[in-house]
Design a protein around this motif. Structure first.
Motif, PDB file in Angstrom:
ATOM      1  N   ASN A 203       4.615  -1.874   6.132  1.00  0.00           N
ATOM      2  CA  ASN A 203       3.744  -2.442   5.115  1.00  0.00           C
ATOM      3  C   ASN A 203       3.223  -1.275   4.279  1.00  0.00           C
ATOM      4  O   ASN A 203       2.201  -0.680   4.607  1.00  0.00           O
ATOM      5  N   PRO A 204       3.935  -0.906   3.191  1.00  0.00           N
ATOM      6  CA  PRO A 204       3.678   0.378   2.527  1.00  0.00           C
ATOM      7  C   PRO A 204       2.496   0.406   1.569  1.00  0.00           C
ATOM      8  O   PRO A 204       2.115   1.480   1.103  1.00  0.00           O
TER       9      PRO A 204
ATOM     10  N   ALA B 256       9.421 -12.104  -0.656  1.00  0.00           N
ATOM     11  CA  ALA B 256       9.607 -13.504  -0.268  1.00  0.00           C
ATOM     12  C   ALA B 256       8.282 -14.245  -0.088  1.00  0.00           C
ATOM     13  O   ALA B 256       8.011 -15.234  -0.781  1.00  0.00           O
ATOM     14  N   ASP B 257       7.471 -13.786   0.840  1.00  0.00           N
ATOM     15  CA  ASP B 257       6.182 -14.466   1.052  1.00  0.00           C
ATOM     16  C   ASP B 257       5.195 -14.106  -0.046  1.00  0.00           C
ATOM     17  O   ASP B 257       4.431 -14.948  -0.509  1.00  0.00           O
TER      18      ASP B 257
ATOM     19  N   PHE C  87       4.723  -7.733   6.400  1.00  0.00           N
ATOM     20  CA  PHE C  87       5.660  -6.919   5.626  1.00  0.00           C
ATOM     21  C   PHE C  87       5.354  -7.003   4.136  1.00  0.00           C
ATOM     22  O   PHE C  87       6.260  -7.018   3.299  1.00  0.00           O
ATOM     23  N   TYR C  88       4.090  -7.042   3.800  1.00  0.00           N
ATOM     24  CA  TYR C  88       3.644  -7.125   2.408  1.00  0.00           C
ATOM     25  C   TYR C  88       4.223  -5.972   1.594  1.00  0.00           C
ATOM     26  O   TYR C  88       4.097  -4.808   1.957  1.00  0.00           O
TER      27      TYR C  88
ATOM     28  N   ASN D 258      11.336 -13.976   6.520  1.00  0.00           N
ATOM     29  CA  ASN D 258       9.890 -13.843   6.691  1.00  0.00           C
ATOM     30  C   ASN D 258       9.159 -15.111   6.246  1.00  0.00           C
ATOM     31  O   ASN D 258       7.934 -15.101   6.090  1.00  0.00           O
ATOM     32  N   LEU D 259       9.921 -16.179   6.012  1.00  0.00           N
ATOM     33  CA  LEU D 259       9.350 -17.427   5.507  1.00  0.00           C
ATOM     34  C   LEU D 259       9.539 -18.571   6.488  1.00  0.00           C
ATOM     35  O   LEU D 259      10.522 -18.617   7.228  1.00  0.00           O
ATOM     36  N   ASN D 260       8.606 -19.513   6.446  1.00  0.00           N
ATOM     37  CA  ASN D 260       8.744 -20.799   7.119  1.00  0.00           C
ATOM     38  C   ASN D 260       8.891 -21.856   6.028  1.00  0.00           C
ATOM     39  O   ASN D 260       7.910 -22.197   5.361  1.00  0.00           O
TER      40      ASN D 260
END
Length: 627
Positions: free
Chosen positions: A103-104, A234-235, A390-391, A400-402
């Motif tokens: 998460n940078p 993605a999120d 993982f922003y 990374n999605l539901n």
């Protein structure tokens, strides 16, 4: 067989496939990565499995992704460690090998734009804060094939105990700003060694924009990561964008939406990850009457609903964030509509904690900073801190999605918008049904490499230039225009524009190949393989770039800070350096002293040959005279 010079080069050099980190600039200075000077960098390859060098001297570091963030952090705080880094090659890591330490961004991204005083709050507690720092060495993310090959080469170097001949990496990541000595956005724009970050937002409505009270629905479309070519987002924020698109699709089939009491305007903002470029430029256009806003006035905005990250909600529980703890009646109406909509789909809307300092990082910040009256509700999957581990990482991908979370959010948003637009809290919500298959299709198109942008949904509207989707904002390459040509637009922007124009259309008006002649008519779905359709739709492009920039006579000019404009005063004005071609290759190199010996031997042979020739000529002349 070596039959030509290119054959010889291919035999000697191994070209490495990967994605480079590039040099970015702001008003404060440089960030990102590049060669430190104008020359290529050559250094022996060495693989690290912990943050310790095995030899002395500068090396090209081959690094597992799990060590990447801690490695960068150490180079920032340990000068002696950084001095040994000639370049960095980051091994490819798939989802099975991803690290939680991925998460940078900072713990409060874009804190300077927050409309409240607490700038140290940790919305992103897992953030390592290595994203927008300056690194004076090149960095590459390797492809899977190159990762395997370089591991073997590094093992060979280690087996030789760092003794020559060794395999070395040659980095050619020289930036134009480095060559010209321009190290800020102000200086590089003046010298023409960079271009501003930006693109185009999309504005759309089910009706012609009038003086009716307006519900403005927002979502962002761009993200950021360490490697510009791997920016999935993605999120954060694509889950919100997908929810908006699916909601628009559902509303397009709802009764009376084109003649609603309150007009609904959708705004998909671009450049939000870089100082809210899209939302700030949109407000600028509204205030100063830019043509791209087409008469839409700031005074029309009655309510704002923004869809943030909604792809990881637990048990379909979402949170409504508001800036003013004592929300206005119009904001309370949005919250009430969201809650009724959530109940109708077995989901839940909870008001975010009153202990939060205000709204989390979002486009809403631009509106609140512009005017206290421009407030609304931000829908998120989290309460007090980001749920996305993982922003702004390359791992914020489709896995990374539901999808069910996005379906629920889309249903809530669509039904809430319908209630607010119709002015009827008792509206029949069952008549607004979302297409869950569309959620899966959009994820597949916008967030996976296969089929990616070659999916039927996208190719039905556009001919994509790149098959693999990427959501880095890019640079503005020409004069900003409300009607830009396709070559100035990325695939995602073109697709969203076509999708919204198609779903909000009020009337079909025949075929087209490019432009339509009627008022409010736009050409939708024209591809290289087929003609499109002229439709009546209020769907427009809105330029998205810094409000401190002006394009004049083929050049970008930096404008002074506007009087009393707080957002202008903190605008970083992000730019990207020009560069020609960035390459990375590996080859075998003899010890440096051998090169000196070969040079000395060559010079000796040359001198001896010259002496021999002169002596021979003198002897020959002497013989001729005696004859």
């Amino acid at each position: 067989a070596l039959e030509s010079v290119p054959d010889l080069e291919r035999a000697m050099y191994r070209v490495i496939q990967g994605s480079p980190c590039v040099r970015l600039l702001s008003m404060q200075g440089e960030s990102g990565c590049a060669n430190p000077g104008r020359d290529k960098i050559v250094a022996p390859l060495q693989r690290l499995t912990k943050l310790e060098f095995k030899t002395k001297g500068a090396v090209a570091v081959l690094l597992p992704y799990s060590l990447f963030h801690s490695f960068l952090d150490k180079t920032l705080h340990d000068p002696s460690f950084a001095a040994q880094v000639a370049g960095v090659l980051v091994e490819f890591a798939d989802n099975a090998n991803r690290s939680v330490n991925s998460n940078p961004d900072s713990k409060f991204p874009l804190a300077e734009f927050a409309p409240y005083s607490n700038k140290t709050y940790q919305w992103n507690p897992l953030g390592t804060d290595v994203l927008q720092k300056r690194y004076n060495f090149p960095v590459y993310l390797l492809s899977p094939e190159s990762t395997r090959g370089l591991r073997e080469i590094a093992a060979e170097n280690e087996a030789r105990n760092a003794k020559y001949p060794l395999q070395v990496a040659e980095f050619d990541v020289v930036m134009q700003t480095t060559k010209s000595g321009t190290h800020t956005s102000e200086s590089c724009l003046k010298e023409g060694s960079c271009l501003p970050l930006g693109g185009y937002s999309i504005l759309s409505s089910f009706s012609s924009i009038t003086s009716k009270p307006t519900l403005l629905v927002l979502a962002a479309m761009d993200s950021i990561s360490f490697f510009r070519d791997f920016t999935p987002g993605a999120d954060s924020p694509l889950s919100g964008l997908i929810s908006l698109l699916v909601a628009v699709d559902a509303l397009s089939k709802a009764d009376g939406i084109h003649n609603a009491t309150k007009q609904v305007v959708f705004l998909v903002c671009n450049g939000e990850a870089w100082g809210y470029l899209g939302s700030r430029r949109f407000l600028f256009e509204l205030e100063y009457g830019g043509g791209s806003a087409f008469g839409f006035n700031m005074s029309h905005i009655d309510q704002i609903l923004e869809i943030g990250s909604v792809g990881q909600a637990v048990e379909n529980t979402f949170y409504g964030h508001v800036q003013d703890k004592h929300a206005s009646a119009s904001t309370k109406e949005i919250v009430a509509s969201l809650k009724r909509s959530a109940e109708s789909v077995n989901a839940q809307i909870t008001t975010a904690s009153s202990e939060n300092p205000g709204i989390p990082p979002s486009s809403m910040m631009s509106f609140v900073q512009k005017s206290d009256s421009l407030t609304g509700v931000l829908l998120e999957e989290f309460d007090t801190s980001f749920k996305n581990k993982f922003y702004h990482s390359l791992f914020d991908n489709a896995d990374n999605l539901n999808p069910e979370s996005i379906v629920a959010a889309s249903s809530i948003v669509a039904r809430a918008i319908y209630q607010l637009a119709m002015g009827d809290s008792s509206a029949k919500l069952d008549s607004v049904a979302v297409n869950s298959s569309l959620v899966k299709d959009l994820i597949s198109c916008l967030l996976t490499p296969d089929p990616g942008m070659n999916c039927p949904l996208v190719t039905g509207f556009i001919t994509p230039a790149q098959p693999v989707p990427n959501h880095y904002v890019g640079v503005v390459t020409g004069a900003p225009s409300p009607t830009p040509s396709d070559d100035l637009l990325d695939d995602t922007t073109r697709f969203i524009w076509n999708f919204l124009a198609d779903r909000t259309r009020r009337l079909d008006a025949g075929e087209c190949s490019k432009d339509c002649k009627g008022q409010d008519q736009v050409c939708v779905g024209a591809t290289g393989q087929g003609r499109g359709s002229c439709v009546v739709s209020t769907t427009r492009y809105v330029p998205a770039y810094s409000t401190r920039l002006r394009y004049k006579s083929g050049n970008w000019e930096l404008l002074p800070v506007g009087s009393g404009d707080f957002m202008d005063s903190i605008d970083p004005v992000w730019t990207e350096s020009f560069w020609k071609s960035l390459t990375l290759r590996v080859y075998q190199q003899e010890r440096p002293s051998l090169n000196g010996m070969l040079l000395l031997a060559g010079c000796s042979v040359t001198v001896a040959s010259a002496v021999s020739i002169l002596a021979t000529r003198a002897l020959f002349r002497k013989r001729l005279k005696s004859a």
